[in-house]
Design a protein around this motif. Sequence first.
Motif, PDB file in Angstrom:
ATOM      1  N   UNK A 276       0.824  -1.220   0.000  1.00 18.36           N
ATOM      2  CA  UNK A 276       0.000   0.000   0.000  1.00 18.36           C
ATOM      3  C   UNK A 276       0.851   1.260   0.000  1.00 18.36           C
ATOM      4  N   UNK A 277       2.145   1.141   0.265  1.00 10.87           N
ATOM      5  CA  UNK A 277       3.018   2.322   0.272  1.00 10.87           C
ATOM      6  C   UNK A 277       3.139   2.904   1.665  1.00 10.87           C
ATOM      7  N   UNK A 278       4.172   3.720   1.870  1.00 14.32           N
ATOM      8  CA  UNK A 278       4.452   4.242   3.209  1.00 14.32           C
ATOM      9  C   UNK A 278       3.677   5.487   3.562  1.00 14.32           C
ATOM     10  N   UNK A 279       3.024   6.146   2.588  1.00 14.33           N
ATOM     11  CA  UNK A 279       2.409   7.427   2.915  1.00 14.33           C
ATOM     12  C   UNK A 279       1.198   7.273   3.834  1.00 14.33           C
ATOM     13  N   UNK A 280       0.896   8.350   4.566  1.00 14.38           N
ATOM     14  CA  UNK A 280      -0.247   8.334   5.471  1.00 14.38           C
ATOM     15  C   UNK A 280      -1.539   8.282   4.659  1.00 14.38           C
ATOM     16  N   UNK A 281      -2.519   7.561   5.177  1.00 14.25           N
ATOM     17  CA  UNK A 281      -3.836   7.485   4.515  1.00 14.25           C
ATOM     18  C   UNK A 281      -4.890   7.975   5.490  1.00 14.25           C
ATOM     19  N   UNK A 282      -6.097   8.155   4.981  1.00 19.94           N
ATOM     20  CA  UNK A 282      -7.191   8.466   5.881  1.00 19.94           C
ATOM     21  C   UNK A 282      -8.439   7.722   5.438  1.00 19.94           C
ATOM     22  N   UNK A 283      -9.361   7.534   6.366  1.00 17.98           N
ATOM     23  CA  UNK A 283     -10.618   6.848   6.066  1.00 17.98           C
ATOM     24  C   UNK A 283     -11.742   7.865   6.208  1.00 17.98           C
ATOM     25  N   UNK A 284     -12.565   7.947   5.200  1.00 17.97           N
ATOM     26  CA  UNK A 284     -13.661   8.912   5.191  1.00 17.97           C
ATOM     27  C   UNK A 284     -14.678   8.568   6.269  1.00 17.97           C
ATOM     28  N   UNK A 285     -15.112   9.585   7.013  1.00 21.78           N
ATOM     29  CA  UNK A 285     -16.159   9.383   8.021  1.00 21.78           C
ATOM     30  C   UNK A 285     -17.497   9.192   7.311  1.00 21.78           C
ATOM     31  N   UNK A 286     -18.345   8.262   7.768  1.00 20.83           N
ATOM     32  CA  UNK A 286     -19.659   8.137   7.112  1.00 20.83           C
ATOM     33  C   UNK A 286     -20.394   9.481   7.203  1.00 20.83           C
ATOM     34  N   UNK A 287     -20.960   9.980   6.091  1.00 23.67           N
ATOM     35  CA  UNK A 287     -21.577  11.317   6.098  1.00 23.67           C
ATOM     36  C   UNK A 287     -22.655  11.461   7.172  1.00 23.67           C
ATOM     37  N   UNK A 288     -23.355  10.356   7.472  1.00 28.36           N
ATOM     38  CA  UNK A 288     -24.435  10.440   8.452  1.00 28.36           C
ATOM     39  C   UNK A 288     -23.914  10.743   9.857  1.00 28.36           C
ATOM     40  N   UNK A 289     -22.618  10.492  10.085  1.00 28.03           N
ATOM     41  CA  UNK A 289     -22.064  10.716  11.419  1.00 28.03           C
ATOM     42  C   UNK A 289     -21.059  11.860  11.450  1.00 28.03           C
ATOM     43  N   UNK A 290     -20.989  12.616  10.343  1.00 30.56           N
ATOM     44  CA  UNK A 290     -19.980  13.684  10.269  1.00 30.56           C
ATOM     45  C   UNK A 290     -20.382  14.916  11.074  1.00 30.56           C
ATOM     46  N   UNK A 291     -21.669  15.004  11.439  1.00 28.72           N
ATOM     47  CA  UNK A 291     -22.144  16.194  12.151  1.00 28.72           C
ATOM     48  C   UNK A 291     -21.928  16.051  13.660  1.00 28.72           C
ATOM     49  N   UNK A 292     -22.475  16.991  14.412  1.00 28.60           N
ATOM     50  CA  UNK A 292     -22.421  16.862  15.866  1.00 28.60           C
ATOM     51  C   UNK A 292     -23.851  16.697  16.389  1.00 28.60           C
ATOM     52  N   UNK A 293     -23.958  16.114  17.563  1.00 30.15           N
ATOM     53  CA  UNK A 293     -25.281  16.001  18.196  1.00 30.15           C
ATOM     54  C   UNK A 293     -25.258  16.787  19.507  1.00 30.15           C
ATOM     55  N   UNK A 294     -26.438  17.253  19.893  1.00 30.88           N
ATOM     56  CA  UNK A 294     -26.557  18.034  21.110  1.00 30.88           C
ATOM     57  C   UNK A 294     -26.995  17.117  22.245  1.00 30.88           C
ATOM     58  N   UNK A 295     -26.125  16.910  23.237  1.00 29.30           N
ATOM     59  CA  UNK A 295     -26.507  16.096  24.393  1.00 29.30           C
ATOM     60  C   UNK A 295     -26.483  16.996  25.620  1.00 29.30           C
ATOM     61  N   UNK A 296     -27.633  17.248  26.203  1.00 30.85           N
ATOM     62  CA  UNK A 296     -27.762  18.135  27.376  1.00 30.85           C
ATOM     63  C   UNK A 296     -27.002  19.444  27.172  1.00 30.85           C
ATOM     64  N   UNK A 297     -27.149  20.038  26.005  1.00 37.17           N
ATOM     65  CA  UNK A 297     -26.537  21.343  25.783  1.00 37.17           C
ATOM     66  C   UNK A 297     -25.078  21.314  25.406  1.00 37.17           C
ATOM     67  N   UNK A 298     -24.520  20.111  25.234  1.00 39.27           N
ATOM     68  CA  UNK A 298     -23.115  20.019  24.843  1.00 39.27           C
ATOM     69  C   UNK A 298     -23.027  19.436  23.439  1.00 39.27           C
ATOM     70  N   UNK A 299     -22.264  20.114  22.567  1.00 42.88           N
ATOM     71  CA  UNK A 299     -22.071  19.605  21.219  1.00 42.88           C
ATOM     72  C   UNK A 299     -21.057  18.470  21.239  1.00 42.88           C
ATOM     73  N   UNK A 300     -21.484  17.295  20.799  1.00 39.63           N
ATOM     74  CA  UNK A 300     -20.574  16.162  20.782  1.00 39.63           C
ATOM     75  C   UNK A 300     -20.531  15.618  19.362  1.00 39.63           C
ATOM     76  N   UNK A 301     -19.332  15.255  18.917  1.00 41.86           N
ATOM     77  CA  UNK A 301     -19.185  14.661  17.598  1.00 41.86           C
ATOM     78  C   UNK A 301     -20.024  13.388  17.515  1.00 41.86           C
ATOM     79  N   UNK A 302     -20.854  13.289  16.472  1.00 44.38           N
ATOM     80  CA  UNK A 302     -21.716  12.112  16.331  1.00 44.38           C
ATOM     81  C   UNK A 302     -20.874  10.850  16.208  1.00 44.38           C
ATOM     82  N   UNK A 303     -19.719  10.983  15.568  1.00 48.74           N
ATOM     83  CA  UNK A 303     -18.894   9.792  15.408  1.00 48.74           C
ATOM     84  C   UNK A 303     -18.337   9.307  16.744  1.00 48.74           C
ATOM     85  N   UNK A 304     -18.010  10.254  17.624  1.00 53.30           N
ATOM     86  CA  UNK A 304     -17.547   9.885  18.965  1.00 53.30           C
ATOM     87  C   UNK A 304     -18.638   9.121  19.720  1.00 53.30           C
TER      88      UNK A 304
END
Lengths: 289, 415
Positions: free
Chosen positions: A113-141
């Motif tokens: 695959x080669x030595x360079x760094x790669x990245x994996x795309x986040x699923x679009x449905x989880x790319x946003x944030x969600x509001x939990x008790x007034x705190x913005x949390x990354x949906x993916x987290x």
Amino acid sequence: MEFLFEQFITGLSIGSILLIVALGLSIIYGSMGVINMAHGEFIMLGAYGAWALKAYAGISLFPSLIIIFIATALLGALIERGVIRYLYRRPIDTILATWGIGVMLQQLVRLTAGGELRYVEMPPSLAATVDIFGVDVSAYRVFIIIAGAALFAATWMLVNKTTVGMQLRAVVQDRSIATAFGINASTIYTGTFAYGAGLAGLAGALVAPLKSVSPEMGTGYVVDAFFVVVLGGVQSLFGTVASSVLLGQLSGVLAYWQNDTVAKALVLVGIVILIRFRPQGLFVTRVRT
Amino acid sequence: MAIRRRSFLTGTAALGAGLLGGFPHIWIKDYSLARAAGGEIKVGVLFSLTGTTAIIEESLNKATIMAIEEINAAGGINGMQINAVVEDPASDPATFAEKARKLVVGDKCVSVFGSYTSASRKAVLPVVEKRNNLYFYPTLYEGRECSKNVIYTGAVPNQQQDEFVPWLVEKFGKKFFLIGSNYIYPKEENNYCKKLLEKLGGEVVNEEYVPLGHSEFSSVINKIKSTAPNVIFSTVVGDSVVALHRQYRAAGLDPAKMPMASLTTSENEVAAMGGDAAAGHFTSAPYFMVHKSPENEKFVAAYKKRWGDDKVTHFVSEACYFQMYLFKQAVEKLAQSDITPDGIREAIKGQEYVAPQGKIHLDKENLHTWLWPKIAVAKSDGQFEVLKDSAEWKAPDPYAAYPNQKCTETGLKEA
């Protein structure tokens, strides 16, 4: 209050990644006594699997999780049949062999695959944030936290509520008696190693969207995973959960109080002190050896 | 015994010849035997092709090799071909020192081109200083070094920050959050940044260092949220850059309101993190792949033709490329017998060359390079857009943060 909650979520995020990364190691180490130094490389393979399936086959993260689990589990089974099974009860040799396998896997990926760094795309449905008790949390987290809990629940059910799990527990308690009762210990071992490897692959694919993907990425994770397992007690699944949540919260708080560099050092010191006074870890499951 | 006697005699004869030839300084230091011989000029190329930093150093090796091939194809230097001895120091500082010694002592190279990290440069430094060789170092670095045996072609803090920091303050505000990897380079850059901010009436809301290779930025992002800075000034390096950008984006932070301003994020890092995660963040550097100049078009086209269409050029590989041409111009001025590290150093002082970034110039005093700082914003297609190009070339001052110290031709001067 809001601040405390945000801090709690941060700790939980760190802890959930630790749990996901450590679960496979915990199963293999806890039930087979095999110190799998190639664990980090299984994680790395999972991450590369997620990248390759997206880049070459256009398969997005969720469906590729299944493929990655099966593929890394098969590879695990192959390694158990080909190498590990000849080294049971020889812990030093196992460490050397699995470490060697890890190095080979790293170079194999580097060459293909080669030595360079790669990245994996986040699923679009989880790319946003969600509001939990007034705190913005990354949906993916949030998804990672749920996935960690689900993987733990599935593993716990497998070990404690199924026939295969009962056989595994029997073999762990006393291999010769279990074999005398007609349990095929060698199949159980292969299956366990494969399951642990599959979990590691899954872990790699799950954390990849938040991290970078490179042939050397496994090295950091395997260290974290060992901390979790050693602190939690090697044969206790609950210990693994408890210690990953504890380490996550502790790292979060210390990093907030000072910074990540200090947090990492203090957590290490804490683990060393704890192991000094409680070598068996926080939780102990009694077994006959 | 006989062999000793013979080598003694040869040595004496050579010494005599040297004195007659009028180059006593070479022979006084009897180890300085590195010189061009036999119609070729031997140079060392020292970039890691394996190990952790191979990811980036491979591209530096490629740019260096390409420049050598171009020079040789065009007839070499005064009819002599450059013979590159390529070694792989495997991302390990100790191996860097060992391979540098081999290149300088064993192969008798007249100069060595290499290094990406400061750690590897510091490891090579005693070797080239002891053997009085020349080391060409292409990477931006923290400054605070004054060696007569290193030619520095990357930017130092004052070149990257003097225009960047005031621009950020004017555009976004005075509250800065400094985040870096935990080693010398980020600390020196932040040290200079704080001095600039002090003059501008800016404020540092937090200064934070994470371990090298760190990939968990939850806590950092939490602190960024709670301190609400105007600018996140980042000198995080390596794969941590990727993790930081991707987690920043996942946390829903907005580059339009609170951008990251980086001194280390090049086209290479953007390719590794994905354009979406990089878009909207700023970098200051002397070179960007999109820079419009005939020299750059030629460089990029040649690079892609030689190494593949998907390859990117960046601010360190560009320096690798032009420093070889600086070397060529210096050597061109010398007679064959003068092609020694000492001769090259004297000849390269004050050399000018039209590089892809613009016309650069090697400072006579501190052996650093006059460069063209640019401010650019990353876009989702993986390239940058240059927003501000400096009006004139910028002098290097490796001791900008230490006003009572100055690097001069004779060494470091304390005021």
